[in-house]
Scaffold this motif. Structure first.
Motif, PDB file in Angstrom:
ATOM      1  N   GLN A 143      11.401 -14.581 -15.219  1.00  0.00           N
ATOM      2  CA  GLN A 143      12.461 -13.763 -15.798  1.00  0.00           C
ATOM      3  C   GLN A 143      12.282 -12.288 -15.448  1.00  0.00           C
ATOM      4  OE1 GLN A 143      13.942 -15.054 -19.961  1.00  0.00           O
ATOM      5  NE2 GLN A 143      11.848 -15.791 -19.852  1.00  0.00           N
ATOM      6  N   ASP A 144      11.044 -11.820 -15.488  1.00  0.00           N
ATOM      7  CA  ASP A 144      10.788 -10.414 -15.171  1.00  0.00           C
ATOM      8  C   ASP A 144      11.026 -10.123 -13.695  1.00  0.00           C
ATOM      9  OD1 ASP A 144      10.226  -9.931 -17.798  1.00  0.00           O
ATOM     10  OD2 ASP A 144       8.048 -10.020 -17.580  1.00  0.00           O
ATOM     11  N   ILE A 145      10.753 -11.108 -12.848  1.00  0.00           N
ATOM     12  CA  ILE A 145      11.077 -10.959 -11.426  1.00  0.00           C
ATOM     13  C   ILE A 145      12.592 -10.852 -11.271  1.00  0.00           C
ATOM     14  CG2 ILE A 145      11.133 -12.169  -9.199  1.00  0.00           C
ATOM     15  CD1 ILE A 145       8.338 -13.247  -9.856  1.00  0.00           C
ATOM     16  N   ALA A 146      13.323 -11.696 -12.005  1.00  0.00           N
ATOM     17  CA  ALA A 146      14.788 -11.640 -11.969  1.00  0.00           C
ATOM     18  C   ALA A 146      15.278 -10.257 -12.387  1.00  0.00           C
ATOM     19  CB  ALA A 146      15.373 -12.715 -12.889  1.00  0.00           C
ATOM     20  N   ILE A 147      14.701  -9.727 -13.446  1.00  0.00           N
ATOM     21  CA  ILE A 147      15.089  -8.403 -13.942  1.00  0.00           C
ATOM     22  C   ILE A 147      14.823  -7.329 -12.894  1.00  0.00           C
ATOM     23  CG2 ILE A 147      14.473  -6.608 -15.619  1.00  0.00           C
ATOM     24  CD1 ILE A 147      14.061  -8.872 -17.668  1.00  0.00           C
ATOM     25  N   CYS A 148      13.677  -7.416 -12.237  1.00  0.00           N
ATOM     26  CA  CYS A 148      13.319  -6.423 -11.206  1.00  0.00           C
ATOM     27  C   CYS A 148      14.339  -6.407 -10.072  1.00  0.00           C
ATOM     28  CB  CYS A 148      11.936  -6.708 -10.646  1.00  0.00           C
ATOM     29  SG  CYS A 148      10.576  -6.255 -11.758  1.00  0.00           S
ATOM     30  N   TYR A 149      14.955  -7.554  -9.793  1.00  0.00           N
ATOM     31  CA  TYR A 149      15.950  -7.625  -8.719  1.00  0.00           C
ATOM     32  C   TYR A 149      17.383  -7.472  -9.245  1.00  0.00           C
ATOM     33  CZ  TYR A 149      12.466  -8.922  -5.236  1.00  0.00           C
ATOM     34  OH  TYR A 149      11.394  -8.899  -4.374  1.00  0.00           O
ATOM     35  N   GLY A 150      17.504  -7.210 -10.557  1.00  0.00           N
ATOM     36  CA  GLY A 150      18.820  -6.908 -11.098  1.00  0.00           C
ATOM     37  C   GLY A 150      19.594  -8.079 -11.670  1.00  0.00           C
ATOM     38  N   TYR A 151      18.913  -9.147 -12.072  1.00  0.00           N
ATOM     39  CA  TYR A 151      19.585 -10.319 -12.639  1.00  0.00           C
ATOM     40  C   TYR A 151      19.175 -10.479 -14.106  1.00  0.00           C
ATOM     41  CZ  TYR A 151      20.682 -11.367  -7.799  1.00  0.00           C
ATOM     42  OH  TYR A 151      21.153 -11.279  -6.504  1.00  0.00           O
ATOM     43  N   HIS A 152      20.145 -10.822 -14.946  1.00  0.00           N
ATOM     44  CA  HIS A 152      19.911 -10.871 -16.387  1.00  0.00           C
ATOM     45  C   HIS A 152      19.464 -12.265 -16.835  1.00  0.00           C
ATOM     46  CE1 HIS A 152      20.056  -9.847 -20.524  1.00  0.00           C
ATOM     47  NE2 HIS A 152      20.779  -8.753 -20.361  1.00  0.00           N
ATOM     48  N   PRO A 153      18.252 -12.387 -17.405  1.00  0.00           N
ATOM     49  CA  PRO A 153      17.759 -13.709 -17.827  1.00  0.00           C
ATOM     50  C   PRO A 153      18.499 -14.293 -19.019  1.00  0.00           C
ATOM     51  CG  PRO A 153      16.267 -11.984 -18.547  1.00  0.00           C
ATOM     52  CD  PRO A 153      17.268 -11.324 -17.649  1.00  0.00           C
ATOM     53  N   ASN A 154      19.311 -13.471 -19.687  1.00  0.00           N
ATOM     54  CA  ASN A 154      20.071 -13.987 -20.823  1.00  0.00           C
ATOM     55  C   ASN A 154      21.268 -14.828 -20.373  1.00  0.00           C
ATOM     56  OD1 ASN A 154      20.388 -14.216 -23.637  1.00  0.00           O
ATOM     57  ND2 ASN A 154      22.046 -12.729 -23.616  1.00  0.00           N
ATOM     58  N   ASP A 155      21.587 -14.727 -19.097  1.00  0.00           N
ATOM     59  CA  ASP A 155      22.659 -15.540 -18.511  1.00  0.00           C
ATOM     60  C   ASP A 155      22.134 -16.964 -18.346  1.00  0.00           C
ATOM     61  OD1 ASP A 155      24.511 -16.815 -16.895  1.00  0.00           O
ATOM     62  OD2 ASP A 155      24.922 -15.037 -15.681  1.00  0.00           O
ATOM     63  N   GLN A 156      22.845 -17.953 -18.869  1.00  0.00           N
ATOM     64  CA  GLN A 156      22.355 -19.330 -18.787  1.00  0.00           C
ATOM     65  C   GLN A 156      22.192 -19.783 -17.338  1.00  0.00           C
ATOM     66  OE1 GLN A 156      24.752 -22.748 -20.112  1.00  0.00           O
ATOM     67  NE2 GLN A 156      22.990 -23.454 -21.278  1.00  0.00           N
ATOM     68  N   LYS A 157      23.033 -19.280 -16.457  1.00  0.00           N
ATOM     69  CA  LYS A 157      22.902 -19.636 -15.048  1.00  0.00           C
ATOM     70  C   LYS A 157      21.531 -19.229 -14.525  1.00  0.00           C
ATOM     71  CE  LYS A 157      24.625 -17.187 -11.609  1.00  0.00           C
ATOM     72  NZ  LYS A 157      25.561 -16.556 -10.632  1.00  0.00           N
ATOM     73  N   GLU A 158      21.051 -18.063 -14.952  1.00  0.00           N
ATOM     74  CA  GLU A 158      19.743 -17.598 -14.506  1.00  0.00           C
ATOM     75  C   GLU A 158      18.622 -18.432 -15.117  1.00  0.00           C
ATOM     76  OE1 GLU A 158      19.494 -15.628 -12.055  1.00  0.00           O
ATOM     77  OE2 GLU A 158      21.627 -15.183 -12.061  1.00  0.00           O
ATOM     78  N   ARG A 159      18.801 -18.864 -16.354  1.00  0.00           N
ATOM     79  CA  ARG A 159      17.764 -19.707 -16.975  1.00  0.00           C
ATOM     80  C   ARG A 159      17.678 -21.048 -16.260  1.00  0.00           C
ATOM     81  NH1 ARG A 159      20.127 -17.698 -21.801  1.00  0.00           N
ATOM     82  NH2 ARG A 159      20.867 -19.744 -22.476  1.00  0.00           N
ATOM     83  N   LEU A 160      18.816 -21.593 -15.867  1.00  0.00           N
ATOM     84  CA  LEU A 160      18.820 -22.841 -15.105  1.00  0.00           C
ATOM     85  C   LEU A 160      18.177 -22.620 -13.734  1.00  0.00           C
ATOM     86  CD1 LEU A 160      22.444 -23.996 -15.984  1.00  0.00           C
ATOM     87  CD2 LEU A 160      20.349 -25.203 -16.627  1.00  0.00           C
ATOM     88  N   TYR A 161      18.489 -21.501 -13.133  1.00  0.00           N
ATOM     89  CA  TYR A 161      17.936 -21.155 -11.817  1.00  0.00           C
ATOM     90  C   TYR A 161      16.411 -21.055 -11.901  1.00  0.00           C
ATOM     91  CZ  TYR A 161      17.703 -18.649  -7.311  1.00  0.00           C
ATOM     92  OH  TYR A 161      17.434 -18.273  -6.013  1.00  0.00           O
ATOM     93  N   ILE A 162      15.926 -20.406 -12.955  1.00  0.00           N
ATOM     94  CA  ILE A 162      14.485 -20.242 -13.155  1.00  0.00           C
ATOM     95  C   ILE A 162      13.807 -21.588 -13.359  1.00  0.00           C
ATOM     96  CG2 ILE A 162      12.828 -19.459 -14.906  1.00  0.00           C
ATOM     97  CD1 ILE A 162      14.511 -16.845 -15.039  1.00  0.00           C
TER      98      ILE A 162
END
Length: 279
Positions: A143-162
């Motif tokens: 999640q923190d890597i996602a944040i560093c690249y500008g993606y929000h972990p609160n988005d369910q799509k990002e949680r699925l991606y992770i």
């Protein structure tokens, strides 16, 4: 900011990494022994602990639960800069994002190594502490890597991606190819293709069973008191190394492709090394 040519070169480097995800070294092969044998050898208390992980991963997908990272951590990843929101990263070069993630990876691997060694000393007595810690650290790191690249972990799509990245690092060669293809379509401009991929990613139970299989085997070696410290340190460090590398490469690829699209480049197909300037 980088030029489009520089971004294309960086994209090619990431695609080389994707192609390299074919071989498995001995320690990884151990994690892929038959699942039925795992059930026979794993003590009941460890199976219960692994079962709890499945429930917690399900909660993470639905709401983020206690594992959800905060975007407010941006300030610590980009010190001495006026970075407070994900939108502020629009003006940050990808190279600078890479540097922030490299520092993050280094600190998390150090933390994972220490935790694995300290809980491994107690063997089966302390392993129940290490398992949820490792899961939390893995999810937090991605999640923190996602944040560093500008993606929000609160988005369910990002949680699925992770969660799919978690499956990627614990899959066999054929599985890796399939998952990489799925992940490459997550931001596809083709709405139908993107919707299909999101639908596939929501089959998260398959993901957590793969995760359970791998973690269960590796933690068996950590149950031996004293000697377990060596296995614990080695397992946790290698796990965080692989996971954070995959997270960095895949999120970096998404950011680069997005920048190329903003620059007017059309990506011919997912995974292609060819980029054409739109007319």
């Amino acid at each position: 900011m980088e030029t489009s040519a520089q971004l294309v070169d960086e994209l090619k480097e990431i695609e080389k990494w994707e192609k390299s995800q074919k071989g498995l070294w001995f320690w990884e092969r151990i994690g892929r022994l038959p699942f039925q044998l795992l059930d026979k050898l794993t003590p009941t208390f460890l199976q219960r602990k692994l079962g709890v992980l499945l429930d917690e991963l399900g909660q993470y997908i639905q709401s983020g639960g206690r594992y959800l990272s905060s975007v407010s951590s941006l300030k610590s990843y980009y010190p001495h800069q006026n970075i407070h929101t994900l939108e502020d990263l629009e003006s940050i070069p990808v190279k600078q994002m890479d540097d922030a993630v490299k520092k993050l990876r280094k600190s998390r691997k150090r933390l994972a190594t220490f935790q694995g060694a300290s809980t491994g000393i107690g063997g089966f007595i302390t392993i129940s502490i290490d398992i949820p810690f490792l899961l939390g650290l893995q999810l937090k790191t991605l999640q923190d890597i996602a944040i560093c690249y500008g993606y929000h972990p609160n988005d369910q799509k990002e949680r699925l991606y992770i969660l799919k990245i978690l499956q990627l690092v614990s899959s066999d060669i054929i599985g890796k190819r399939t998952i990489l293809k799925q992940l490459s379509l997550i931001d596809s401009p083709d709405e139908a293709a993107r919707r299909d991929i999101i639908s596939e990613l929501q089959g998260w139970r398959e993901v957590v069973m793969t995760y359970r299989d791998q973690v269960g085997w590796k933690k068996l070696f950590q149950m031996i008191p004293i000697i377990g410290a060596i296995f614990g340190a080695m397992t946790n460090r290698s796990t965080l190394h692989e996971l954070s590398e995959a997270g960095m490469m895949l999120y970096r690829k998404r950011r680069i492709k997005e920048r190329l699209r903003q620059n007017g480049y059309n990506i011919i197909k997912p995974g292609s090394q060819s980029e054409n300037k739109s007319e």
